[in-house]
Scaffold this motif. Structure first.
Motif, mmCIF file in Angstrom:
data_model
loop_
_atom_site.group_PDB
_atom_site.id
_atom_site.type_symbol
_atom_site.label_atom_id
_atom_site.label_comp_id
_atom_site.label_asym_id
_atom_site.label_seq_id
_atom_site.Cartn_x
_atom_site.Cartn_y
_atom_site.Cartn_z
ATOM 1 N N GLN A 45 -2.057 -66.307 32.888
ATOM 2 C CA GLN A 45 -3.573 -66.645 32.457
ATOM 3 C C GLN A 45 -3.787 -67.149 31.114
ATOM 4 N N GLU A 46 -5.038 -67.690 30.705
ATOM 5 C CA GLU A 46 -5.270 -68.226 29.429
ATOM 6 C C GLU A 46 -5.269 -66.942 28.564
ATOM 7 N N PRO A 47 -4.756 -67.340 27.016
ATOM 8 C CA PRO A 47 -4.419 -66.464 26.071
ATOM 9 C C PRO A 47 -5.884 -65.913 25.562
ATOM 10 N N GLU A 48 -5.932 -64.733 25.029
ATOM 11 C CA GLU A 48 -7.078 -64.049 24.467
ATOM 12 C C GLU A 48 -7.337 -65.098 23.187
ATOM 13 N N VAL A 49 -8.797 -65.199 22.826
ATOM 14 C CA VAL A 49 -8.861 -65.884 21.653
ATOM 15 C C VAL A 49 -9.046 -65.030 20.648
ATOM 16 N N SER A 50 -9.520 -63.831 20.689
ATOM 17 C CA SER A 50 -9.562 -62.619 19.544
ATOM 18 C C SER A 50 -8.296 -62.153 19.400
ATOM 19 N N GLN A 51 -7.983 -61.906 17.915
ATOM 20 C CA GLN A 51 -6.637 -61.292 17.720
ATOM 21 C C GLN A 51 -6.556 -59.997 18.197
ATOM 22 N N GLU A 52 -5.289 -59.703 18.911
ATOM 23 C CA GLU A 52 -5.218 -58.399 19.527
ATOM 24 C C GLU A 52 -4.676 -57.708 18.204
ATOM 25 N N LEU A 53 -5.430 -56.517 18.035
ATOM 26 C CA LEU A 53 -5.161 -55.674 16.659
ATOM 27 C C LEU A 53 -4.518 -54.243 16.889
ATOM 28 N N LEU A 54 -4.814 -53.683 18.112
ATOM 29 C CA LEU A 54 -3.771 -52.684 18.687
ATOM 30 C C LEU A 54 -3.955 -52.778 20.151
ATOM 31 N N GLN A 55 -2.916 -51.799 20.618
ATOM 32 C CA GLN A 55 -2.773 -51.786 22.119
ATOM 33 C C GLN A 55 -2.655 -50.368 22.468
ATOM 34 N N GLU A 108 -7.440 -71.887 17.704
ATOM 35 C CA GLU A 108 -7.081 -72.405 16.528
ATOM 36 C C GLU A 108 -8.127 -71.739 15.316
ATOM 37 N N ASP A 109 -9.393 -71.936 15.550
ATOM 38 C CA ASP A 109 -10.100 -71.482 14.750
ATOM 39 C C ASP A 109 -10.121 -69.912 14.389
ATOM 40 N N CYS A 110 -9.950 -69.081 15.391
ATOM 41 C CA CYS A 110 -9.756 -67.792 15.170
ATOM 42 C C CYS A 110 -8.594 -67.439 14.375
ATOM 43 N N SER A 111 -7.385 -68.119 14.679
ATOM 44 C CA SER A 111 -6.246 -67.886 14.010
ATOM 45 C C SER A 111 -6.462 -68.110 12.397
ATOM 46 N N ALA A 112 -7.103 -69.218 12.114
ATOM 47 C CA ALA A 112 -7.376 -69.527 10.790
ATOM 48 C C ALA A 112 -8.410 -68.514 10.335
ATOM 49 N N TRP A 113 -9.385 -67.976 10.902
ATOM 50 C CA TRP A 113 -10.114 -67.097 10.358
ATOM 51 C C TRP A 113 -9.708 -65.680 10.169
ATOM 52 N N TYR A 114 -8.652 -65.269 11.092
ATOM 53 C CA TYR A 114 -7.726 -64.206 10.961
ATOM 54 C C TYR A 114 -6.863 -64.240 9.855
ATOM 55 N N ALA A 115 -6.349 -65.158 9.743
ATOM 56 C CA ALA A 115 -5.440 -65.337 8.546
ATOM 57 C C ALA A 115 -6.132 -65.207 7.302
ATOM 58 N N GLU A 116 -7.341 -65.977 7.314
ATOM 59 C CA GLU A 116 -7.977 -65.919 5.994
ATOM 60 C C GLU A 116 -8.604 -64.587 5.616
ATOM 61 N N ASN A 117 -9.035 -63.923 6.525
ATOM 62 C CA ASN A 117 -9.529 -62.560 6.404
ATOM 63 C C ASN A 117 -8.552 -61.373 6.107
ATOM 64 N N THR A 118 -7.362 -61.621 6.282
ATOM 65 C CA THR A 118 -6.228 -60.791 6.340
ATOM 66 C C THR A 118 -5.076 -61.205 5.259
ATOM 67 N N ALA A 119 -5.276 -62.360 4.606
ATOM 68 C CA ALA A 119 -4.749 -62.752 3.369
ATOM 69 C C ALA A 119 -4.407 -61.867 2.280
ATOM 70 N N ASP A 120 -5.425 -60.869 1.838
ATOM 71 C CA ASP A 120 -5.425 -60.069 0.788
ATOM 72 C C ASP A 120 -4.898 -58.647 1.301
ATOM 73 N N ASN A 124 -14.477 -59.964 17.176
ATOM 74 C CA ASN A 124 -15.051 -60.642 18.428
ATOM 75 C C ASN A 124 -16.337 -61.392 18.031
ATOM 76 N N HIS A 125 -17.147 -60.756 17.189
ATOM 77 C CA HIS A 125 -18.498 -61.398 16.827
ATOM 78 C C HIS A 125 -18.236 -62.859 16.351
ATOM 79 N N PHE A 126 -16.951 -62.998 15.197
ATOM 80 C CA PHE A 126 -17.069 -64.447 15.034
ATOM 81 C C PHE A 126 -16.677 -65.172 16.177
ATOM 82 N N ALA A 127 -15.781 -64.963 17.103
ATOM 83 C CA ALA A 127 -15.198 -65.561 18.094
ATOM 84 C C ALA A 127 -16.468 -65.965 18.942
ATOM 85 N N GLU A 128 -17.605 -64.919 19.207
ATOM 86 C CA GLU A 128 -18.857 -65.335 20.032
ATOM 87 C C GLU A 128 -19.640 -66.354 19.283
#
Length: 534
Positions: A10-20, A508-520, A231-235
């Motif tokens: 199936q297609e990959p999830e667009v949101s970053q999986e934080l925990l399972q 692509e956009d979510c990965s960039a957002w995730y990297a930016e928001n977890t950079a610190d 998720n709110h960013f992705a939406e």
């Protein structure tokens, strides 16, 4: 696990999986420093009139109480094991993330553990990790993964708070569903193992003895807040048709499908063993002969095909294997490179040799096209059979299971009848899903799954959704291995190729957002607490 089993392709999830968390893939992840009754007892110890006896008594009580607290794990659990952006995390909290990462790795790589050199019966600190070339131990590997995950959850949850996204009804609904699923999983485990664990004990068994229910709940809430924020960013992302067409034009093979037929002729020598069971080494001459024989057979099949025979009739199921390649996706290989070549025309045929597998392919091309069929939106209410009292294999188990299954079916039918007798709207169906569905992945959203594509869901669920006669507002009860699904067809959504292109841009956009928001996000390890983790 979600109640709907999805196809591994199936297609990959667009949101970053934080925990399972073990409870549900839709779930995303208060530790109070409690004092025990033994500590209270220590504080209340009576003073003695005799100084000598008083001193001896105090020393004895301190030692005894400390031993009891140590054995209970209170001190180990509360010891700081890491500091994330200035906030202390106890050994118990780090253990939760460590347990999450470890369990996820074991579940995903269960059949390859011996190949990876991971022995789950031995101390992880004494085993070198095959996943890292630096020579670290498996404990170091899982610790690094856990601490990074923990710091990312911390960073996103903090940003959510800072932007006013505090705990709300959406998060509470996800949390409630996860906790309900956790209770159900505990019951299922007890049923399968013939045990009587409490939810608290089940959590400790999954994540480690240091993890208490309060720690589990606190970290689950933090991760839910972080995931909802992501998720709110992705939406919020939206793309124009021109943007999607540009994505397609840049890599059409990824989004196209092809129809072809082939017969594969193996050119390898079958493996044999000697009288002692040892594999007999194949000679170069034998290899060359096998390859020549395969080519001769492939040429013979091709000649018959060109003479008018159906390709499917020319395979014997042993040396020559037929494949109906209708609606095939591209992947890099000799066969698919030929099928998806831009110069290909309907009716093209050939004999191909694949050096990687030492096989010949007799292939005919029929068509190549973009996947234009529409994805669908659907709501469902999952009713699962209750957990019985009898264990698998126990006398009467089959009869009990059959009755529980019949009860679940009757409940599903009754709920559908109840909905039909009421307002019978999509909104009323959604409310019924919130109140009754056992699918933790969709209940909080009123049982809604959007942009479902063919092959994503289990067969019976999939077939109902993509029935050519399906219309908005259709309902029914569908049985799968997970139970009974009360279905509601919402309607069609975007074409499948557009969904793929949208997901590519969103990833692509979510990965960039995730990297930016977890950079610190950063963490510091405290060895005094980390020694209790694992």
């Amino acid at each position: 696990m979600s109640a709907i089993e999805k196809n591994p392709n199936q297609e990959p999830e667009v949101s970053q999986e934080l925990l399972q968390p073990e409870t549900s893939p839709a779930s995303r992840p208060d530790k109070k420093s409690a004092r025990t009754a033994r500590e209270a007892k220590q504080r209340k110890e009576e003073r003695r009139s005799n100084i000598l006896y008083a001193s001896i008594a105090v020393i004895f009580v301190v030692v005894a109480a400390s031993a009891l607290i140590w054995n209970s794990g209170v001190l180990q659990r509360g010891t700081t094991a890491a500091v994330v952006n200035g906030e202390k995390y106890s050994a118990s909290e780090v253990q939760y993330y460590f347990g999450s990462v470890y369990q996820s790795f074991i579940n995903n790589n269960y059949y390859y553990l011996s190949y990876l050199g991971l022995d789950t019966t031995r101390d992880l600190r004494e085993q070198t990790c095959a996943m890292d070339a630096s020579g670290i131990t498996w404990f170091d590997y899982f610790s690094q993964q856990a601490l990074q995950q923990m710091s990312h959850v911390h960073a996103l949850a903090a940003k959510a708070e800072a932007e006013g996204l505090t705990w709300n009804d959406e998060m509470q609904a996800i949390y409630d569903n996860n906790m309900a699923q956790l209770e159900a999983n505990t019951l299922s485990y007890n049923q399968a193992q013939n045990t009587n664990l409490s939810v608290k004990d089940y959590i400790s068994k999954l994540y480690g003895q240091l993890v208490t229910q309060s720690v589990y709940e606190k970290q689950l809430k933090k991760a839910i807040q972080a995931q909802v924020y992501a998720n709110h960013f992705a939406e919020s992302l939206d793309y124009t048709e021109d943007q999607l067409e540009a994505v397609y034009a840049a890599d059409p093979k990824t989004y196209d499908r092809a129809d072809y037929e082939s017969v594969r002729v193996k050119g390898t020598v079958p493996t044999t063993t000697d009288a002692n069971g040892n594999t007999v080494e194949v000679t170069d001459a034998e290899k060359a002969q096998a390859k020549a024989d395969a080519k001769a057979l492939a040429d013979q099949i091709y000649a018959s095909f060109q003479g008018g025979a159906a390709l499917s009739s020319l395979a014997d199921g042993d040396k020559a294997i037929y494949t109906d390649g209708t609606h095939s996706s591209y992947y890099s290989s000799t066969l698919m490179d030929w099928v998806f070549d831009d110069s290909r025309s309907a009716g093209d045929s050939a004999v191909l040799f694949d050096e990687t597998s030492t096989a010949y392919y007799v292939v005919v091309f029929h068509d190549r096209y973009r996947d234009e069929y529409n994805t669908v939106n659907v709501r469902h209410i999952l009713i699962q059979p209750e957990t019985g009292e009898k264990a698998v294999g126990e006398e009467g188990y089959e009869e009990e299971a059959a009755q529980l299954n019949a009860d679940a079916k009757a409940k599903a039918q009754d709920l559908l009848a109840q909905w039909k007798a009421g307002a019978a709207t999509e909104d009323s169906f959604a409310q019924l899903a919130v109140e009754n569905s056992a699918d933790g992945g969709s209940a909080a959203q009123g049982g809604l799954y959007t942009q479902v594509y063919q092959g994503e869901m289990v067969p019976a669920f999939n077939d109902w959704c993509f029935d050519s006669a399906r219309r908005t507002g259709d309902t029914d009860v569908v049985e799968t291995d997970y139970g009974y699904h009360i279905m509601y067809f919402v309607g069609k959504d975007m074409p499948y190729w557009q969904l793929q292109a949208t997901n590519a841009l969103m990833n692509e956009d979510c990965s960039a957002w995730y990297a930016e928001n977890t950079a610190d996000a950063s963490y510091e390890v405290r060895d005094g607490g980390m020694k209790y983790v694992g």
